[in-house]
Design a protein around this motif. Structure first.
Motif, PDB file in Angstrom:
ATOM      1  N   LEU A 265      52.387  21.940  -6.860  1.00  0.00           N
ATOM      2  CA  LEU A 265      53.752  21.772  -6.362  1.00  0.00           C
ATOM      3  C   LEU A 265      54.477  20.734  -7.216  1.00  0.00           C
ATOM      4  N   ASP A 266      55.463  21.203  -7.969  1.00  0.00           N
ATOM      5  CA  ASP A 266      56.306  20.274  -8.730  1.00  0.00           C
ATOM      6  C   ASP A 266      57.440  19.838  -7.808  1.00  0.00           C
ATOM      7  N   THR A 267      57.755  18.557  -7.827  1.00  0.00           N
ATOM      8  CA  THR A 267      58.955  18.115  -7.104  1.00  0.00           C
ATOM      9  C   THR A 267      59.833  17.375  -8.109  1.00  0.00           C
ATOM     10  N   TYR A 268      61.130  17.459  -7.913  1.00  0.00           N
ATOM     11  CA  TYR A 268      61.999  16.796  -8.884  1.00  0.00           C
ATOM     12  C   TYR A 268      63.288  16.286  -8.257  1.00  0.00           C
ATOM     13  N   LEU A 269      63.834  15.284  -8.929  1.00  0.00           N
ATOM     14  CA  LEU A 269      65.120  14.740  -8.558  1.00  0.00           C
ATOM     15  C   LEU A 269      65.989  14.953  -9.788  1.00  0.00           C
ATOM     16  N   THR A 270      67.156  15.538  -9.607  1.00  0.00           N
ATOM     17  CA  THR A 270      67.964  15.840 -10.785  1.00  0.00           C
ATOM     18  C   THR A 270      69.406  15.395 -10.580  1.00  0.00           C
ATOM     19  N   ALA A 271      69.996  14.856 -11.639  1.00  0.00           N
ATOM     20  CA  ALA A 271      71.370  14.368 -11.578  1.00  0.00           C
ATOM     21  C   ALA A 271      72.165  15.007 -12.700  1.00  0.00           C
ATOM     22  N   THR A 272      73.309  15.574 -12.378  1.00  0.00           N
ATOM     23  CA  THR A 272      74.109  16.282 -13.373  1.00  0.00           C
ATOM     24  C   THR A 272      75.574  15.904 -13.227  1.00  0.00           C
ATOM     25  N   LYS A 273      76.225  15.712 -14.365  1.00  0.00           N
ATOM     26  CA  LYS A 273      77.642  15.351 -14.335  1.00  0.00           C
ATOM     27  C   LYS A 273      78.363  16.040 -15.490  1.00  0.00           C
ATOM     28  N   ILE A 274      79.489  16.632 -15.172  1.00  0.00           N
ATOM     29  CA  ILE A 274      80.363  17.099 -16.248  1.00  0.00           C
ATOM     30  C   ILE A 274      81.388  16.000 -16.453  1.00  0.00           C
ATOM     31  N   ILE A 275      81.523  15.536 -17.688  1.00  0.00           N
ATOM     32  CA  ILE A 275      82.553  14.548 -17.983  1.00  0.00           C
ATOM     33  C   ILE A 275      83.656  15.328 -18.690  1.00  0.00           C
TER      34      ILE A 275
ATOM     35  N   ALA B  32      69.947  14.644 -16.153  1.00  0.00           N
ATOM     36  CA  ALA B  32      68.636  13.994 -16.245  1.00  0.00           C
ATOM     37  C   ALA B  32      67.824  14.423 -15.039  1.00  0.00           C
ATOM     38  N   THR B  33      66.569  14.751 -15.284  1.00  0.00           N
ATOM     39  CA  THR B  33      65.689  15.212 -14.217  1.00  0.00           C
ATOM     40  C   THR B  33      64.378  14.445 -14.280  1.00  0.00           C
ATOM     41  N   LEU B  34      63.943  13.957 -13.136  1.00  0.00           N
ATOM     42  CA  LEU B  34      62.644  13.295 -13.039  1.00  0.00           C
ATOM     43  C   LEU B  34      61.739  14.230 -12.247  1.00  0.00           C
ATOM     44  N   ARG B  35      60.626  14.625 -12.864  1.00  0.00           N
ATOM     45  CA  ARG B  35      59.750  15.605 -12.220  1.00  0.00           C
ATOM     46  C   ARG B  35      58.357  15.029 -11.985  1.00  0.00           C
ATOM     47  N   ARG B  36      57.821  15.305 -10.811  1.00  0.00           N
ATOM     48  CA  ARG B  36      56.445  14.923 -10.506  1.00  0.00           C
ATOM     49  C   ARG B  36      55.624  16.210 -10.585  1.00  0.00           C
ATOM     50  N   THR B  37      54.639  16.214 -11.479  1.00  0.00           N
ATOM     51  CA  THR B  37      53.938  17.476 -11.743  1.00  0.00           C
ATOM     52  C   THR B  37      52.520  17.259 -12.246  1.00  0.00           C
ATOM     53  N   LYS B  38      51.674  18.247 -12.043  1.00  0.00           N
ATOM     54  CA  LYS B  38      50.409  18.258 -12.774  1.00  0.00           C
ATOM     55  C   LYS B  38      50.189  19.629 -13.411  1.00  0.00           C
ATOM     56  N   ALA B  39      51.280  20.334 -13.621  1.00  0.00           N
ATOM     57  CA  ALA B  39      51.188  21.671 -14.209  1.00  0.00           C
ATOM     58  C   ALA B  39      50.905  21.593 -15.710  1.00  0.00           C
ATOM     59  N   ASN B  40      49.978  22.433 -16.156  1.00  0.00           N
ATOM     60  CA  ASN B  40      49.686  22.525 -17.586  1.00  0.00           C
ATOM     61  C   ASN B  40      50.516  23.665 -18.166  1.00  0.00           C
TER      62      ASN B  40
END
Ligand code: HEM
Lengths: 137, 285
Positions: free
Chosen positions: B164-174, B183-191
């Motif tokens: 199970l990958d979990t992630y927090l992602t932030a996106t902005k159009i300027i 930018a995305t921070l992902r917690r994973t152990k997927a190969n």
């Protein structure tokens, strides 16, 4: 790959720190803005989502206020004499998709009038936050 | 089979509800990233997929083909965006080992398959409209992945066939600069996304990885950009490296978007320096 991307971004972003009136000039000043707003109204009346809002409104008046307002937003030498956005749109039940429909009508009009993309986005950046006062449904 | 019926239900549901989904601006629903979420090519964005607004349900389906030096990865999937708040996605990946399959003792052209179920929820912000603040749109997401070749990935010393990958992602159009930043921070152990299983003899813990996209909006239906994705490196036999790509995304109409990217994926199972073209088409309903 990274270098190319950042160099590109750098070029694009530095080119925007030019003189103050540049966006106003990109729009072709008052005559250019008037054309953009005229075409915007044509598009708004052609679009089934926005037509109901504008067909019975005082289009000449709204266009005049829009020209003033756009001009102010792109740092042109104008004064806005209309109502606040909150007051003007109060009771009109405008939803998000209708708001975006107007933005698209504006984009189409700006494209038709060959307004440079960066100048377009500068105006849109100023208009977008107004959603808070305009969308009320 | 379950996945396909789910997909079918999604599509039927979305057809029933998608009375009017021309809500958002072109490309602001993102394209479908490699694991099925709305995003760039490699990484999810905080935007909710589909062109639906807060009163609409929208759906799309996509096909992505990544043809790199020694392998090929095909992904089919679909997502539904609900009220511009949540996104549910499914993706089915097929990884063709081509000639390397023989070296791995699996047989030439051996295919590893994986299914991915994704969920994304918008937490705060509107990355498109809130141009008067620096606050990006922030979403939380999860991707449950199940590799269908458990025996094979375990023989490579992966510990699990699911993760199970979990992630927090932030996106902005300027908009004033015509750029998009993510930018995305992902917690994973997927190969390798999970294609080679989850965890392994080198490392068996979940780790945090960083992903990012940077795009320039050339005009309202065309964006060019760059992406980066850091990866864990859990298997002793198969070194894993960071990924990057340079992409061009084009939306000829509201219903279609096409993405072409050149990807650099590093070492993948015995083979160094994997790179090649990523092509994706997405159709909205
Ligand atoms: C960023 C987006 C928008 C801007 C900058 C804007 C600007 C304006 C301006 C300057 C006026 C004239 C105010 C005055 O009379 O003093 C106006 C009026 C009006 N706007 Fe908007 N508007 C926007 C979005 C919308 C949308 C999305 C709709 C509906 C789909 C809409 C419907 C109207 C209507 C019906 C009036 C006439 C109000 C009346 O006279 O009672 N506007 N708008």
């Amino acid at each position: 790959m990274l270098k190319i991307a950042f160099t590109l971004l750098f070029i694009f972003s530095t080119s925007s720190f030019a003189a103050d009136l540049s966006t106003y000039q990109d729009f072709g000043e008052k005559p250019g803005l008037t054309k953009v707003v005229d075409d915007l109204m044509v598009n708004l009346l052609a679009n089934e989502k926005t037509r109901p809002f504008f067909e019975k409104a005082d289009q000449v008046h709204i266009k005049e206020k829009l020209v003033e307002q756009f001009c102010v937003q792109i740092d042109g030498p104008c004064t806005y004499t209309g109502q606040t956005m909150k007051k003007a749109h109060k009771g009109h039940d405008i939803d998000t998709s209708e708001f975006y429909a107007l933005v698209e009508a504006l984009q189409e009009s700006m494209n038709k009038n060959k307004i440079p993309q960066r100048a377009q986005n500068k105006l849109l950046a100023k208009l977008a936050p107004m959603h808070k006062d305009i969308i009320n449904k | 089979m379950i996945k396909f019926s789910l997909l079918f239900i999604f599509l039927t549901l979305s057809n029933a509800f998608a009375i009017d989904t021309s809500g958002k601006l072109l490309l602001t629903g993102g394209v479908s990233q490699i694991e099925g979420a709305a995003g760039g090519g490699l990484t999810p964005w905080a935007f909710i997929g589909g062109y639906g607004t807060k009163d609409q349900i929208a759906a799309n389906a996509f096909y992505t083909n990544v043809n790199i030096t020694d392998y090929r990865l095909e992904t089919f999937g679909a997502l539904i965006g609900i009220l511009d708040r949540a996104e549910i996605s499914v993706a089915k990946q097929t990884f063709d080992t081509e000639d390397v399959g023989r070296l791995l003792g699996l047989g030439s052209g051996f295919k590893i398959r994986q299914n991915i179920f994704g969920l994304k929820v918008k937490i705060i912000g509107d990355g498109v409209l809130d141009q008067d603040s620096w606050l990006p749109q922030i979403s939380f997401g999860a991707q449950y992945k199940k590799n269908l070749m458990g025996e094979v990935v375990k023989s490579l010393k992966a510990t699990e066939d699911h993760g199970l990958d979990t992630y927090l992602t932030a996106t902005k159009i300027i908009l004033s600069q015509s750029i998009l930043v993510n930018a995305t921070l992902r917690r994973t152990k997927a190969n390798q996304l999970g294609i080679l299983g989850f965890g392994g003899d080198g490392n068996d813990k979940y780790k945090y990885e960083m992903e990012g996209s940077l795009a320039y909006l050339i005009c309202r239906n065309l964006a060019v950009g760059f992406e980066f994705r850091s990866k864990p490196d859990n298997l002793k036999v198969a070194r894993e490296q960071n990924w990057s790509d340079a992409f061009l995304a084009w939306a000829p109409t509201k219903n279609i978007s096409i993405t072409t990217a050149y990807t650099t994926l590093g070492n993948i199972a015995l083979k160094d320096d994997q790179k090649g073209f990523y092509n994706s088409i997405q159709i909205g309903f």
